[in-house]
Design a protein around this motif. Structure first.
Motif, mmCIF file in Angstrom:
data_model
loop_
_atom_site.group_PDB
_atom_site.id
_atom_site.type_symbol
_atom_site.label_atom_id
_atom_site.label_comp_id
_atom_site.label_asym_id
_atom_site.label_seq_id
_atom_site.Cartn_x
_atom_site.Cartn_y
_atom_site.Cartn_z
ATOM 1 N N PHE A 1 0.906 -1.226 0.188
ATOM 2 C CA PHE A 1 0.141 0.040 0.035
ATOM 3 C C PHE A 1 0.978 1.262 -0.133
ATOM 4 O O PHE A 1 0.700 2.211 -0.718
ATOM 5 C CB PHE A 1 -0.762 -0.071 1.207
ATOM 6 C CG PHE A 1 -1.776 0.895 1.461
ATOM 7 C CD1 PHE A 1 -2.987 1.206 0.334
ATOM 8 C CD2 PHE A 1 -2.023 2.105 2.100
ATOM 9 C CE1 PHE A 1 -3.842 2.063 0.457
ATOM 10 C CE2 PHE A 1 -2.690 3.007 2.405
ATOM 11 C CZ PHE A 1 -3.810 3.199 1.576
ATOM 12 N N SER A 2 1.977 1.317 0.898
ATOM 13 C CA SER A 2 2.777 2.361 1.011
ATOM 14 C C SER A 2 3.564 2.447 -0.408
ATOM 15 O O SER A 2 3.798 3.661 -0.741
ATOM 16 C CB SER A 2 3.642 2.089 2.232
ATOM 17 O OG SER A 2 4.561 3.416 2.272
ATOM 18 N N HIS A 3 4.000 1.385 -0.888
ATOM 19 C CA HIS A 3 4.772 1.429 -2.172
ATOM 20 C C HIS A 3 4.152 2.103 -3.274
ATOM 21 O O HIS A 3 4.572 2.940 -3.980
ATOM 22 C CB HIS A 3 5.263 0.030 -2.671
ATOM 23 C CG HIS A 3 6.011 0.029 -3.920
ATOM 24 N ND1 HIS A 3 7.247 0.501 -3.858
ATOM 25 C CD2 HIS A 3 5.821 -0.413 -5.100
ATOM 26 C CE1 HIS A 3 7.760 0.426 -5.001
ATOM 27 N NE2 HIS A 3 7.124 -0.093 -5.658
ATOM 28 N N ALA A 4 2.705 1.744 -3.182
ATOM 29 C CA ALA A 4 1.845 2.397 -4.364
ATOM 30 C C ALA A 4 1.820 3.965 -4.064
ATOM 31 O O ALA A 4 1.736 4.510 -5.159
ATOM 32 C CB ALA A 4 0.622 1.445 -4.443
ATOM 33 N N ARG A 5 1.485 4.392 -2.983
ATOM 34 C CA ARG A 5 1.168 5.678 -2.894
ATOM 35 C C ARG A 5 2.517 6.572 -3.141
ATOM 36 O O ARG A 5 2.908 7.481 -3.842
ATOM 37 C CB ARG A 5 0.931 6.035 -1.162
ATOM 38 C CG ARG A 5 -0.421 5.497 -0.951
ATOM 39 C CD ARG A 5 -0.388 5.507 0.639
ATOM 40 N NE ARG A 5 -0.596 6.980 1.265
ATOM 41 C CZ ARG A 5 0.011 7.291 2.407
ATOM 42 N NH1 ARG A 5 0.602 6.289 2.964
ATOM 43 N NH2 ARG A 5 -0.024 8.525 2.726
ATOM 44 N N SER A 6 3.823 6.023 -2.778
ATOM 45 C CA SER A 6 5.021 6.620 -2.910
ATOM 46 C C SER A 6 5.141 6.664 -4.644
ATOM 47 O O SER A 6 5.748 7.692 -5.375
ATOM 48 C CB SER A 6 6.277 5.731 -2.418
ATOM 49 O OG SER A 6 6.274 5.719 -0.985
ATOM 50 N N ALA A 7 4.960 5.534 -5.539
ATOM 51 C CA ALA A 7 5.037 5.434 -6.700
ATOM 52 C C ALA A 7 4.348 6.507 -7.302
ATOM 53 O O ALA A 7 4.866 7.341 -8.332
ATOM 54 C CB ALA A 7 4.767 4.086 -7.309
ATOM 55 N N PHE A 8 3.103 6.824 -6.987
ATOM 56 C CA PHE A 8 2.106 7.924 -7.425
ATOM 57 C C PHE A 8 2.926 9.146 -7.151
ATOM 58 O O PHE A 8 2.884 10.220 -8.072
ATOM 59 C CB PHE A 8 0.600 7.638 -6.864
ATOM 60 C CG PHE A 8 -0.075 8.858 -7.224
ATOM 61 C CD1 PHE A 8 -0.671 8.938 -8.403
ATOM 62 C CD2 PHE A 8 -0.366 9.925 -6.575
ATOM 63 C CE1 PHE A 8 -1.601 9.872 -8.880
ATOM 64 C CE2 PHE A 8 -1.290 10.936 -6.691
ATOM 65 C CZ PHE A 8 -1.712 11.018 -7.968
ATOM 66 N N SER A 9 3.232 9.387 -5.935
ATOM 67 C CA SER A 9 3.940 10.711 -5.488
ATOM 68 C C SER A 9 5.108 10.978 -6.353
ATOM 69 O O SER A 9 5.367 12.197 -6.974
ATOM 70 C CB SER A 9 4.094 10.471 -4.045
ATOM 71 O OG SER A 9 3.029 10.367 -3.409
ATOM 72 N N LYS A 10 5.980 9.954 -6.755
ATOM 73 C CA LYS A 10 6.809 10.317 -7.449
ATOM 74 C C LYS A 10 6.671 10.584 -8.840
ATOM 75 O O LYS A 10 7.252 11.444 -9.647
ATOM 76 C CB LYS A 10 7.961 8.863 -7.689
ATOM 77 C CG LYS A 10 8.577 8.668 -6.120
ATOM 78 C CD LYS A 10 9.446 7.273 -6.363
ATOM 79 C CE LYS A 10 10.074 6.947 -4.593
ATOM 80 N NZ LYS A 10 10.835 5.742 -5.010
ATOM 81 N N ARG A 11 5.635 9.871 -9.557
ATOM 82 C CA ARG A 11 5.139 10.061 -10.872
ATOM 83 C C ARG A 11 4.803 11.507 -10.827
ATOM 84 O O ARG A 11 4.856 12.061 -11.688
ATOM 85 C CB ARG A 11 4.238 9.343 -11.154
ATOM 86 C CG ARG A 11 4.742 7.857 -11.513
ATOM 87 C CD ARG A 11 3.700 6.840 -12.005
ATOM 88 N NE ARG A 11 3.366 7.155 -13.149
ATOM 89 C CZ ARG A 11 1.940 7.746 -13.358
ATOM 90 N NH1 ARG A 11 1.079 7.747 -12.202
ATOM 91 N NH2 ARG A 11 1.426 7.991 -14.570
ATOM 92 N N ARG A 12 3.872 11.940 -9.958
ATOM 93 C CA ARG A 12 3.448 13.330 -9.788
ATOM 94 C C ARG A 12 4.292 14.487 -9.805
ATOM 95 O O ARG A 12 4.178 15.443 -10.513
ATOM 96 C CB ARG A 12 2.465 13.373 -8.829
ATOM 97 C CG ARG A 12 1.680 14.551 -8.683
ATOM 98 C CD ARG A 12 0.518 14.790 -7.525
ATOM 99 N NE ARG A 12 1.160 14.572 -6.342
ATOM 100 C CZ ARG A 12 0.324 14.196 -5.190
ATOM 101 N NH1 ARG A 12 -0.901 14.337 -5.316
ATOM 102 N NH2 ARG A 12 0.868 14.074 -4.201
#
Length: 409
Positions: free
Chosen positions: A173-184
């Motif tokens: 769950f945390s990894h998915a949020r981090s991936a989204f934040s990095k892309r944004r």
């Protein structure tokens, strides 16, 4: 000697109770009559009856834990087994045995219920993880970011699983949020880079425009200014502050040149007078565009008027500020509407506000956990200190959330 159905007192004052296994000594009574002795130990029996009845009701009607219930049963059983009462002790043992079975049944029910709740929580968290991993690939920066924050709140409301399962799901769950934040972050960094490129291009255009402002090669220079204007529009927008400053310099350089050219062409007053009449008519047409209710239609209408305006040519110098001021007022009103729309939909500013809000929310959540841990450890001094820090962070978070609302949430 005195007796009743469940006990007797012999001539020595020894009190007996009758059980399924025979008579058992209850105690000795020397202070009064045998009847008083039996009454005393019968009252102790009634006390046990009351206590067992109370425990039966607690087990049936409250959420008394199985462990606490068994402890209470054992305590009462020891009192019954010590034979310090006169009455149907075997019946009391039977009630206690039945109560043990009831407690065991409740224990199993709770175990099944807990397993069911854990299973439901696991499925719920797996669903949250799956949705977060899907959102991590989204380019709907605003809506996906809001949904991820909502998923975090939902996660916090679910019970914990076993440590291994909970940690594994939280990691995904945390990894998915981090991936989204990095892309944004990468996306808006790219936008910043584009605006910086536009700024550099426009700075070069301004330098050339200012260099040409003193030229007396009217035809060639005017044509070059038109080319510079086309390049300006093609360059895209710079950062807002830089855009406004560069535009004022660019427009000012052109004004200097065309003002000088107007002075030289003063002999064309007759033509310019006719131009003034045409431009005044165009200004009236342009003013009818206001107020701006449909930005797209307003831009198209103004573009049509402006193209004809540019084709008209110059007007007498003393009349120019007024008539051009009317057109500029319309243009500025449209620009302000564009800027308002741009500010309202500016993803960079939204992302920064959302990023700050996310950081502050994380800090507030972390402080809550630290306070809970300090309270649990009995360290109230540390908990109070953290609570004061939390007040400050919460105030900042409230301000950030209020700022985020200006962008529509």
């Amino acid at each position: 000697m005195s007796s009743d159905p469940w006990g007797r007192v012999d001539e020595t004052g020894t009190v007996y109770v009758r059980t399924a296994e025979g008579e058992v000594v209850v105690g000795s009574w020397q202070a009064g009559s045998p009847a008083e002795a039996l009454a005393y130990f019968e009252r102790k029996y009634e006390g046990l009856v009351v206590e067992i009845g109370l425990l039966e009701r607690r087990v049936k009607t409250t959420d008394l834990s199985a462990k606490d219930a068994q402890t209470a049963i054992d305590h009462l059983r020891s009192q019954v087994d010590e034979h310090h009462a006169v009455g149907d002790l075997d019946a009391l043992r039977g009630r206690l045995d039945k109560l043990v079975k009831t407690v065991e049944s409740r224990r199993e029910e709770r175990k099944v219920q807990k397993a069911k709740q854990t299973d439901e929580a696991k499925h719920a968290k797996e669903a949250l993880v799956a949705e977060a991993e899907e959102l991590a690939q989204s380019e709907q920066w605003r809506s996906a970011g809001e949904r991820l924050r909502a998923l975090v709140d939902t996660w916090k409301g679910l019970p914990r699983l076993d440590r291994k399962s909970d940690d594994e799901l939280w990691h995904r769950f945390s990894h998915a949020r981090s991936a989204f934040s990095k892309r944004r972050k990468a996306h808006f960094a790219s936008l910043d880079a584009q605006r910086e490129d536009a700024r550099k291009v426009k700075e070069k255009l301004v330098v050339e425009a200012e260099a040409l402002s003193g030229s007396t090669d009217w035809g060639t220079t005017a044509a070059r200014y038109r080319d510079l204007m086309a390049d300006w529009k093609a360059a895209g927008r710079a950062q807002r502050e830089a855009e406004d400053e560069l535009w004022n310099r660019f427009r000012g350089a052109q004004d200097v040149f065309f003002a000088a050219r107007s002075g030289v062409f003063a002999e064309r007053d007759a033509e310019q007078t006719e131009n003034l009449k045409l431009k005044e008519e165009l200004a009236v047409e342009a003013e009818k565009i206001l107020p701006v209710t449909d930005l797209k239609a307003a831009r198209a209408a103004f573009r049509s008027v402006n193209e004809r305006w540019e084709a008209v040519g110059h007007v007498p110098r003393d009349a120019r500020p007024k008539v051009e001021g009317r057109m500029h007022a319309v243009e500025r009103a449209i620009q302000e509407a564009e800027e308002a729309e741009w500010r309202r939909t500016n993803p960079e500013a939204r992302a920064r506000a959302a990023g700050l809000t996310g950081q502050l929310q994380d800090a507030v959540d972390k402080l809550h956990k630290q306070i809970d841990a300090a309270r649990a450890a009995g360290n109230d001094a540390k908990a109070d200190k953290l609570a004061r820090e939390l007040e400050g962070r919460q105030a900042l978070l409230d301000q950030a959330l209020k700022g985020l609302e200006e962008f529509g949430g």
